[in-house]
Design a protein around this motif. Sequence first.
Motif: not given
Length: 462
Positions: A1-17
């Motif tokens: 994963m390149n450093a710039a991808s943090k600006y277009w990849k959103l971190t979410k949580i699933n049903a298990n947390g």
Amino acid sequence: MNAASKYWKLTKINANGHSRTEESSQAKAFFQQQFPQFVNQVDLMNAPIQKHLWQICQDSALSDRTSAELCLRCYISSQIEQVCIQLETQFGQNYGFSRSDLLPYVLDDDGKVPFETSRSLAKQILQSFSPDRGSLTTWTIRLVKQCRSLNTFLLECGVYMLSDWAMLNDTPPKRLQKVLEEFHQLTEGEIQQKRDLLESYRSVYLRDRLQQRQAGASGQCPPPTDLQLQEISHLMQQKTKRQFPSNTILMQLQDLADLLRQHRISVRTGKLITESIDTSENPNLIAHLAIDESDRQDEDPQIQFLESYQQGFMTCLRDALEFVITEKVRKQKPQEAQSFITALQLFHCQELAMGKIAKQVGLKAQFQVSRLLNLKEFRNDVRHQLLKLLRDWVLNKAEEYVHPDRLRQLDNQIEIALSEQIETVMQAAETEAKKPKSYLSGSVFAKSVCEYLDEQQFKLES
């Protein structure tokens, strides 16, 4: 994963947390349009990127504002996850929680456009952020650690999120005296020395803090500056007629804050041991390693390193205990060695008082057990061996992520960071050894001693 991808990849949580990342095509296209030169770079200068995106959010057309905001939201989500990982790494094993327990309190951005969740922590971070105040990472860390629901959960676990300096600012000398007398039961001389220290600290620190607030400054209480420590040292010299180097004053202030923290945790939760998670005072080992993200495609390398480091730390602690205990037993006579192992097991695993241990190992008095165990020397020996083993482990492991030349540059910083983390474990063990067992749930050190002794099932020649 390149450093710039943090600006277009959103971190979410699933049903298990658990966390998962979701790529936003809108954010990716906008970032590539605005910063084509950065798209494939391994190392990014985040500050100018964030300032440019922030500026677009302030005074550009609605479509551009929404896209720039989405880029920043993606970055914020990754930083929120990193805070939870850091908390898990520092305190999770000792206090019984994981990142999955923390994420639901703070990782609440659903990724919808426009940003409609008014009470979202991510929205609060974004709306209150200004590049003039510092980096977006620092601002995110600050607001995550101020999250009321997260604080409540961590307090229930025994982690009290208040910096040492805020703790000292909030404690008048009369209250300190009462805590030291009634809760810690210190001697009159010890209490007077600590009261002098608090009065000297508050007269300097609170004076400067008031001036800063009047000038418009705000935020967390920073550690005392060198000039402040020198002034506190001078006041202490006037009060006690003794000289105190600045580094000694700093350590004594931190020890004093720890005593106050133990009392507050006991009052609020019935648990005694606790730790501060103010990042300015608990530097993250990752910050010293500057991991190269280009080497990992499937998972954030910081997460990979933290997970392996957590296991590596416990393995090194176990090996350090084995070395120290084996060496000590080797130098003792068989009967003394048997008494030492038995006393070590009774103290750390069955939580018996020294007086009761004496009867079970054939000694007459408590002081004889104290002399037999010599816990201070035992912990110091383990500390020394653990630092040696852990430093070698970290340097070898980090070669998978960092260029050897970079590692050589960071060698001293790595050793300092490791020493600080090891000291946290040893301080917890020392505090546990001094306090009534009913207050405690078992330190990492004590649990590791017990696991090692159970594993070995020591059978010594009589």
